[in-house]
Every structure is written in C-alpha cells, then in structure tokens.
Design a protein around this motif. Structure first.
Motif, PDB file in Angstrom:
ATOM      1  N   TYR A  55       0.836  -1.202   0.000  1.00 57.18           N
ATOM      2  CA  TYR A  55       0.000   0.000   0.000  1.00 57.18           C
ATOM      3  C   TYR A  55       0.873   1.256   0.000  1.00 57.18           C
ATOM      4  O   TYR A  55       0.660   2.177  -0.791  1.00 57.18           O
ATOM      5  CB  TYR A  55      -0.923  -0.005   1.228  1.00 57.18           C
ATOM      6  CG  TYR A  55      -1.854   1.181   1.276  1.00 57.18           C
ATOM      7  CD1 TYR A  55      -3.082   1.159   0.622  1.00 57.18           C
ATOM      8  CD2 TYR A  55      -1.503   2.350   1.967  1.00 57.18           C
ATOM      9  CE1 TYR A  55      -3.947   2.246   0.652  1.00 57.18           C
ATOM     10  CE2 TYR A  55      -2.349   3.445   1.998  1.00 57.18           C
ATOM     11  CZ  TYR A  55      -3.566   3.392   1.344  1.00 57.18           C
ATOM     12  OH  TYR A  55      -4.395   4.477   1.369  1.00 57.18           O
ATOM     13  N   ASP A  56       1.858   1.276   0.873  1.00 64.08           N
ATOM     14  CA  ASP A  56       2.736   2.454   0.957  1.00 64.08           C
ATOM     15  C   ASP A  56       3.611   2.586  -0.285  1.00 64.08           C
ATOM     16  O   ASP A  56       3.909   3.702  -0.719  1.00 64.08           O
ATOM     17  CB  ASP A  56       3.639   2.354   2.191  1.00 64.08           C
ATOM     18  CG  ASP A  56       2.883   2.612   3.481  1.00 64.08           C
ATOM     19  OD1 ASP A  56       1.681   2.944   3.407  1.00 64.08           O
ATOM     20  OD2 ASP A  56       3.495   2.461   4.557  1.00 64.08           O
ATOM     21  N   ALA A  57       4.039   1.454  -0.838  1.00 59.69           N
ATOM     22  CA  ALA A  57       4.907   1.521  -2.026  1.00 59.69           C
ATOM     23  C   ALA A  57       4.212   2.302  -3.137  1.00 59.69           C
ATOM     24  O   ALA A  57       4.819   3.145  -3.802  1.00 59.69           O
ATOM     25  CB  ALA A  57       5.267   0.121  -2.503  1.00 59.69           C
ATOM     26  N   LYS A  58       2.926   2.040  -3.324  1.00 55.81           N
ATOM     27  CA  LYS A  58       2.188   2.738  -4.374  1.00 55.81           C
ATOM     28  C   LYS A  58       1.896   4.195  -3.969  1.00 55.81           C
ATOM     29  O   LYS A  58       2.148   5.121  -4.731  1.00 55.81           O
ATOM     30  CB  LYS A  58       0.885   1.994  -4.679  1.00 55.81           C
ATOM     31  CG  LYS A  58       0.080   2.640  -5.784  1.00 55.81           C
ATOM     32  CD  LYS A  58      -1.143   1.818  -6.177  1.00 55.81           C
ATOM     33  CE  LYS A  58      -2.033   2.641  -7.121  1.00 55.81           C
ATOM     34  NZ  LYS A  58      -3.250   1.917  -7.504  1.00 55.81           N
ATOM     35  N   GLY A  59       1.402   4.369  -2.761  1.00 56.26           N
ATOM     36  CA  GLY A  59       0.999   5.714  -2.341  1.00 56.26           C
ATOM     37  C   GLY A  59       2.167   6.659  -2.143  1.00 56.26           C
ATOM     38  O   GLY A  59       2.065   7.868  -2.408  1.00 56.26           O
ATOM     39  N   LEU A  60       3.286   6.135  -1.668  1.00 58.99           N
ATOM     40  CA  LEU A  60       4.463   6.998  -1.484  1.00 58.99           C
ATOM     41  C   LEU A  60       5.099   7.357  -2.827  1.00 58.99           C
ATOM     42  O   LEU A  60       5.656   8.449  -2.989  1.00 58.99           O
ATOM     43  CB  LEU A  60       5.492   6.327  -0.569  1.00 58.99           C
ATOM     44  CG  LEU A  60       5.150   6.322   0.923  1.00 58.99           C
ATOM     45  CD1 LEU A  60       6.084   5.389   1.685  1.00 58.99           C
ATOM     46  CD2 LEU A  60       5.211   7.734   1.510  1.00 58.99           C
ATOM     47  N   MET A  61       5.033   6.438  -3.805  1.00 59.96           N
ATOM     48  CA  MET A  61       5.564   6.780  -5.125  1.00 59.96           C
ATOM     49  C   MET A  61       4.717   7.889  -5.755  1.00 59.96           C
ATOM     50  O   MET A  61       5.254   8.821  -6.355  1.00 59.96           O
ATOM     51  CB  MET A  61       5.621   5.559  -6.042  1.00 59.96           C
ATOM     52  CG  MET A  61       6.138   5.858  -7.447  1.00 59.96           C
ATOM     53  SD  MET A  61       7.755   6.708  -7.486  1.00 59.96           S
ATOM     54  CE  MET A  61       8.885   5.317  -7.482  1.00 59.96           C
ATOM     55  N   ALA A  62       3.414   7.811  -5.587  1.00 56.37           N
ATOM     56  CA  ALA A  62       2.557   8.885  -6.108  1.00 56.37           C
ATOM     57  C   ALA A  62       2.945  10.221  -5.482  1.00 56.37           C
ATOM     58  O   ALA A  62       3.071  11.243  -6.176  1.00 56.37           O
ATOM     59  CB  ALA A  62       1.091   8.566  -5.836  1.00 56.37           C
ATOM     60  N   SER A  63       3.144  10.217  -4.163  1.00 59.63           N
ATOM     61  CA  SER A  63       3.542  11.453  -3.480  1.00 59.63           C
ATOM     62  C   SER A  63       4.917  11.929  -3.937  1.00 59.63           C
ATOM     63  O   SER A  63       5.164  13.131  -4.056  1.00 59.63           O
ATOM     64  CB  SER A  63       3.576  11.242  -1.963  1.00 59.63           C
ATOM     65  OG  SER A  63       2.281  11.014  -1.482  1.00 59.63           O
ATOM     66  N   ALA A  64       5.831  10.982  -4.171  1.00 66.96           N
ATOM     67  CA  ALA A  64       7.191  11.340  -4.579  1.00 66.96           C
ATOM     68  C   ALA A  64       7.181  12.020  -5.948  1.00 66.96           C
ATOM     69  O   ALA A  64       7.846  13.037  -6.162  1.00 66.96           O
ATOM     70  CB  ALA A  64       8.076  10.100  -4.609  1.00 66.96           C
ATOM     71  N   VAL A  65       6.395  11.468  -6.878  1.00 68.83           N
ATOM     72  CA  VAL A  65       6.340  12.055  -8.222  1.00 68.83           C
ATOM     73  C   VAL A  65       5.664  13.417  -8.170  1.00 68.83           C
ATOM     74  O   VAL A  65       6.063  14.360  -8.850  1.00 68.83           O
ATOM     75  CB  VAL A  65       5.598  11.112  -9.197  1.00 68.83           C
ATOM     76  CG1 VAL A  65       5.435  11.767 -10.564  1.00 68.83           C
ATOM     77  CG2 VAL A  65       6.357   9.792  -9.345  1.00 68.83           C
ATOM     78  N   GLU A  66       4.665  13.534  -7.331  1.00 65.81           N
ATOM     79  CA  GLU A  66       3.898  14.781  -7.217  1.00 65.81           C
ATOM     80  C   GLU A  66       4.695  15.867  -6.477  1.00 65.81           C
ATOM     81  O   GLU A  66       4.422  17.058  -6.624  1.00 65.81           O
ATOM     82  CB  GLU A  66       2.614  14.458  -6.440  1.00 65.81           C
ATOM     83  CG  GLU A  66       1.574  15.534  -6.389  1.00 65.81           C
ATOM     84  CD  GLU A  66       0.367  15.068  -5.575  1.00 65.81           C
ATOM     85  OE1 GLU A  66      -0.714  14.997  -6.152  1.00 65.81           O
ATOM     86  OE2 GLU A  66       0.523  14.764  -4.375  1.00 65.81           O
ATOM     87  N   SER A  67       5.665  15.465  -5.683  1.00 67.18           N
ATOM     88  CA  SER A  67       6.412  16.408  -4.841  1.00 67.18           C
ATOM     89  C   SER A  67       7.222  17.393  -5.673  1.00 67.18           C
ATOM     90  O   SER A  67       7.847  17.021  -6.670  1.00 67.18           O
ATOM     91  CB  SER A  67       7.356  15.632  -3.916  1.00 67.18           C
ATOM     92  OG  SER A  67       8.248  16.516  -3.272  1.00 67.18           O
ATOM     93  N   ASP A  68       7.213  18.637  -5.264  1.00 66.33           N
ATOM     94  CA  ASP A  68       8.060  19.634  -5.913  1.00 66.33           C
ATOM     95  C   ASP A  68       9.494  19.587  -5.394  1.00 66.33           C
ATOM     96  O   ASP A  68      10.367  20.302  -5.889  1.00 66.33           O
ATOM     97  CB  ASP A  68       7.485  21.037  -5.708  1.00 66.33           C
ATOM     98  CG  ASP A  68       6.273  21.283  -6.598  1.00 66.33           C
ATOM     99  OD1 ASP A  68       6.212  20.695  -7.695  1.00 66.33           O
ATOM    100  OD2 ASP A  68       5.389  22.055  -6.194  1.00 66.33           O
ATOM    101  N   ASP A  69       9.724  18.771  -4.407  1.00 66.44           N
ATOM    102  CA  ASP A  69      11.078  18.589  -3.868  1.00 66.44           C
ATOM    103  C   ASP A  69      11.663  17.282  -4.391  1.00 66.44           C
ATOM    104  O   ASP A  69      10.922  16.347  -4.700  1.00 66.44           O
ATOM    105  CB  ASP A  69      11.026  18.517  -2.337  1.00 66.44           C
ATOM    106  CG  ASP A  69      10.642  19.843  -1.717  1.00 66.44           C
ATOM    107  OD1 ASP A  69      11.246  20.862  -2.089  1.00 66.44           O
ATOM    108  OD2 ASP A  69       9.731  19.856  -0.872  1.00 66.44           O
TER     109      ASP A  69
END
Lengths: 333, 321
Positions: free
Chosen positions: A152-166
């Motif tokens: 669950y985190d692998a998918k959701g954290l990757m989404a956040s990582a790509v979306e992140s401006d950092d």
C-alpha cells in the motif's frame, strides 16, 4: 479486496497513474523501458507511454542524474532510476550538489521535482549490491528520503514522490519488491485507483505499551513478527514504521517513547553516524536525558555486507536478532 | 545577426563587469574563490546573440561572461556576486551559482557537472517537439572527467541538440592541457561520439561566432551534437588569490599582447567599421555604466540572516527541525 500483485507491480502501477495524469513525468534509467526494470518496477510503461517518456539509457549514471537536473530545469518531472542504491558512488555529485541544492542556491527560484528511484536492502548480494544508505542521503540537506515497507505504501508513497516539488530519493527494498501482497500482514490491500501516502508521516503499525520499536523498510515485517511473539510472553511492543527518513516523523516516535520509556531502533543501514543515533538524540533533546529507561540500537555493525548469506545473517537485523534484543530489554526491565 | 561592433560592445561590458567584481575582493564584499574570465571575452561574445530565450546554456564556475551572453540581467548578477538580497538568487547562490530560469541559464561550481545538465535540456526540447538547443560551456579541465564522456556519448547516441563550447585556456589550474590530454585537441575527440568537432582561435570573436552559429544550426536541424573548442588564455589566476606561479611572466605577457579586446578594436578600426575615437568613447560610457551599476548594488541590503534556513524544501515539512 486482496489483489494478487507484488510490491514492484505496485510501484509500476503508481508510475503508470502518475504518467497518465501528468505528461511532464518521464522515466529514465538503465533497463527501465524494454525490460521494465530489473525488478519489474517499470514494467509495461514503455509500451504504454513510448520510448521517449520511458527512456532506456546507457550505463551512465552521471549523465542520467545530470539529465534529470536539466529536465527538471526545463519543466519536466523526471523519475531517474538508479538500479541499485550502491551505484550512487558513481553519480553522487549530481544528486547532492545539484538536485539537492539547486532550490536552495536559487533562493527558491528553481525547483527540482525529481525522483531518484532506487533499490536497497540485503538479499545475499554481497558488499556492493546490498546497502541501504538512507542515512547517507538523509545527511545531505535538500533530499527527502522515502522507504516503503509494504504494498500500500509503495504505491501511495511513489505517487507522493512524483507529485512532490522537492527531490525525493525513493528507496525500494529488494527483498520486498518481489514479495506478494498476500504475504504482508499489513498494507496488503492496494486500491486500483490513484491515492497518495503523505511523505513525512510515520505509521504505528502495531500499538503497544511496553517498548517502542522504531523501524522502516524491510525490517518492519520481522519486527511485527517479533512483536507478535513477545505479546505471547507478556511484553507489549509498539511498532512504528517511519516510512520516510527525511522528513523524520519524530513526533510520532516521541509520543510513543513518552509512554513506554523504552526504545529499540531496528535499522538495516549502518549503525554509526546514522538514523538510529539521530533518533536517540532527538528523543533525548525533546524528552530530556532521563526519559529513557532503556535504549537499544540494532543495525549493521559498521561492516560491509558479507557475501555468504550465512555471514550476512550474522550482521543484518532479522527476526531472531530483533527477538533477542526485545527479550534482553524485557528481562532487564 | 549580431554585428562586430555589437560583439565588441559585449566584450567591453564583460571586461568591465569582471573588473567591477574584482573590486569587491579587497573590500571583502565578495568572498570565496572568485573566478574571473578576463582575457576570455571573445568566446562569450561570440556566443552572444545566437541563442534564443528558450535555448539553454549551462555554465561553469567561471560563468559571468556566459550569463551576460545569454542576456541575464547584469544588475541582478552583480548584486548576487556582491552577496545582496537583491541578487539573482537572493544571495543564496553566490558568484559560482548564477541561475536565471526564465532564460534557461544555470551554472555549477563542479568541474564538468554542467554537461549532463545540458543533455537533459536538449532531451526536454526533444520531448516537447521543440527545436530549442542546449549549450554547455566547459573548460579544458572538464573534458577529462567521466561525465564528459558519458554526456557526449548520450548526446551522440540520441542525436541530441547539444553544443559543447570548450574554453581551452591551456591550464586546468596549474596543470597544462598537453600533459593531461591523450589527444592534441578536444575537437578531434568528437568523432568518437558521432559529433562534429571544430577548433578555433578563441581570441577571434568572428571565428568563434561563426563556428558557434554553425554548431547551433546543425543542432537545431536535428544533426546532433558538436564540440566547439576555442583556444584562449585567462589573464588572471584560476581564482582571485591564486599565486599563479605555475605560469611564467613571459608567457602571461605574450598572451596579454593578444588581448581579444585589443584585437577586436584594431579590427574594427582597420575595417573602417569604427574609429579609435568612437570606440574609446563607447568604452568610457560602458565603464561608467558598470560603475553606476556597482554603486547602486552597493547600496542594496545584505540578505536577512533569519532567512538562512529557508528554501531547503519547497514544502517545508521538516517541522521537527
């Protein structure tokens, strides 16, 4: 609903959804296209999005990471794959001198929305293909460092990582990538649709009252198993999955330790000058030197990862060593 | 098309800009290793006017002239170099790290690190379907780094619109080029990467402009990368404070006689495009304008110390610290 997929498929699914919703997302690296990644975490992307947006590069990590800088300066959101985190040795310059610093060095005028997607963790691959190194990245200002422990985190954290401006260093654990969702005791249910898991929020994966066990990535599963066994012996262990090293969710750790007074850190990275020492220091800074009745660190004891699996098991935290540490803490209290 | 008199004017602006920067060293207004491009103006002036705003230029630790060539605001540059809050990067960058995202200009203080960034810009142009090009300026010291090979190969393998301008000033700090390069020139290496390589006299602004324009035209029309090697000489030490004892006085004197500003001045007069009087007057006007800029920048405030921890992340989620 329990879907039949492994962690690398969760990562690929996240990337697919991000690429579909944002045309500025591009994936580049070695074997990411035609082959779909050596662990399958970019499988199918090139077929869907084409060879330009999912670029197979030469074995040229300095050029790959440097290209990511240029792409980001030019308005793209590159996901640059570093096949094994150990290979950072050949390209750290672009990562810590450009990707991590360009936002700061421009007084905020430039953004580096780059994901360095890479794989760490011990699976019997010896000293040059087994390191975790999240402590190394965390030491360098300007990088967020994400370490998922479950589907669950692998998918959701990757989404956040790509979306992140950092810039985000996203470190998969090789031992988890090919593990199927059904083999996880937590985070096993992965929605098909897009969702995000916020970067910087730890997760209490098992509540407890006697010991605070702080861990991440590949050692969350054995920590949970150890906590389960300790429960039957009368010790209640709270297991905290950090999910990211930077930002470090120290508030969740402090809330737990303030109740238990006992802290065990299980870290597959090297012991000294790293994550475990940092956590202990911040807890003491926050709660005072008398807040901890017991503190223990279980990490790789400052040796390279040995080649033979039998030797690796002697230095890398695992169920047996975690259990032993918890038993010793329990007996001493 | 940029004319020769215009290129000469660029060179004067560049020379005077560097001299203004130099004034900040003894007064302790400018810190760190200030790298000046005095003596190398003909290369940047040959680049000037050729690139569009959407073309990228990635420069080096010795980057001021290239920023001027790309059209970066000189007052904001000078303010950054003089560490003012009004600087191009608010004082967070400093003289080695000038960035102007609106003009796709950036620099790096790490030798050789700019080339892969230019490859990324070139790839961005391809992804957009644009005919924009990307330029990396590097010194002769950078051409022996691993990243130089990786980037040239990547650009060649993908036929990317990359132009590498090598400012070969013969000295990588204290080590001469001929002792460090397996080839006599950088240009001759180009064929290894499927690129076109040319070597020009970097004191000759017309020769540089011509070679650079050709390389840009090739890149823009999809013919892949080029190396333009321009020979030159830095009149100052590697940085301000360098004892510069590794080069003889005779060598330095001989090169100063080949000052690209003098060469271009004489050329303008000899060709009838200008006169000594006009050029002297123009020089004095530019000098006065740069001095005005300097005086104005010196009146600007230093950055607020309380902001030193800003800008590590876009989203400040590091609540714990």
């Amino acid at each position: 609903m329990r879907r039949n997929l492994n962690v690398s498929q969760c990562v690929a699914e996240a990337l697919r959804l991000e690429m579909a919703r944002d045309p500025s997302v591009v994936v580049l690296g070695e074997d990411v296209g035609r082959h779909g990644g050596v662990f399958g975490a970019t499988r199918g992307l090139q077929k869907t999005f084409g060879a330009d947006r999912v670029l197979d590069t030469p074995i040229s990590e300095t050029a790959i990471t440097g290209m990511a800088v240029g792409l980001a300066l030019d308005g793209f959101r590159p996901v640059a794959e570093l096949m094994f985190v150990d290979f950072i040795g050949v390209c750290l310059d672009q990562v810590f001198n450009a990707i991590a610093k360009n936002h700061y060095m421009t007084g905020g005028r430039v953004r580096m929305p780059i994901v360095i997607k890479t794989a760490g963790g011990c699976i019997g691959s010896g000293a040059q293909h087994s390191q975790c190194l999240w402590g190394l990245f965390a030491h360098l200002p300007g990088l967020k460092v994400v370490t998922p422990s479950n589907p669950y985190d692998a998918k959701g954290l990757m989404a956040s990582a790509v979306e992140s401006d950092d810039p985000v260093v996203y470190i998969e654990h090789k031992g988890l990538l090919l593990t199927r969702a059904e083999d996880f005791t937590f985070g096993a249910d992965v929605p098909e649709e897009r969702y995000t898991v916020p970067i910087g929020a730890a997760c209490v994966v098992r509540p407890g009252d006697d010991v605070s066990l702080v861990t991440l990535s590949g050692t969350v599963l054995p920590s949970l198993a150890a906590a389960e066994q300790m429960a039957s012996r009368g010790t209640s262990v709270e297991v905290i999955d950090l999910r990211s090293v930077v930002p470090l969710d120290i508030a969740t750790i402090i809330a737990s330790v303030a109740r238990t007074g006992r802290l065990l850190i299980v870290d597959e990275d090297y012991l000294s000058f790293g994550l475990s020492g940092e956590i202990v220091t911040r807890v003491i800074e926050e709660l005072g030197p008398n807040a901890l009745r017991q503190v223990r660190r279980l990490a790789v004891p400052d040796v390279p990862i040995p080649g033979a699996l039998s030797l690796e098991r002697a230095v890398v935290p695992n169920l047996a060593s975690i259990l032993m540490a918890l038993e010793q803490m329990s007996n001493a209290s | 098309m940029t004319t020769l008199p215009e290129r000469y004017a660029y060179m004067v602006w560049m020379r005077e800009f560097e001299l203004a920067c130099l004034e900040g060293v003894p007064t302790h207004e400018v810190h760190g290793e200030l790298h000046l491009g005095i003596g190398q103006e003909a290369i940047a002036a040959g680049i000037a006017g050729v690139l569009r705003a959407d073309d990228a230029l990635v420069s080096t630790h010795r980057n001021h002239l290239h920023a001027i060539a790309k059209g970066v605001d000189m007052r904001a540059m000078l303010a950054e170099i003089f560490e003012r809050s009004t600087g191009l990067c608010g004082g967070f960058g400093g003289h080695m790290h000038l960035f102007d995202p609106s003009l796709k200009f950036s620099a790096t203080g790490i030798v050789g690190a700019g080339l892969p960034v230019a490859v990324g810009h070139a790839y961005a142009a391809r992804l957009r379907g644009s005919d924009a090009v990307a330029v990396a300026v590097v010194g002769d010291g950078a051409v022996n780094s691993g990243g130089f090979h990786e980037s040239m190969n990547m650009a060649g393998a993908m036929r990317l619109p990359v132009i590498v301008v090598v400012e070969n000033n013969e000295w990588a700090i204290s080590v001469p080029f001929h002792l460090t390069s397996a080839t006599d020139t950088v240009a001759e290496r180009a064929s290894a990467w499927g690129a076109v390589g040319v070597r020009v006299d970097g004191n000759d602004v017309v020769a540089v402009a011509s070679a650079f324009q050709d390389a840009v035209a090739r890149a823009r029309s999809g013919q892949g990368p080029s190396i333009v090697e321009a020979t030159c000489y830095r009149f100052r030490g590697h940085f301000e404070g360098d004892s510069d004892l590794y080069r003889t006085e005779q060598e330095k004197e001989a090169h100063r006689a080949q000052d690209p500003l003098l060469i271009t001045h004489r050329r303008l007069v000899a060709s009838g495009l200008s006169t000594d009087e006009v050029l002297s007057k123009q020089y004095a006007e530019i000098r006065a304008a740069v001095q005005d800029l300097l005086a104005s920048v010196r009146a600007d405030p230093l950055p607020d110390a309380s902001t030193a921890r800003d800008h590590v992340f876009v989203a400040s989620t590091l609540e714990a610290r």
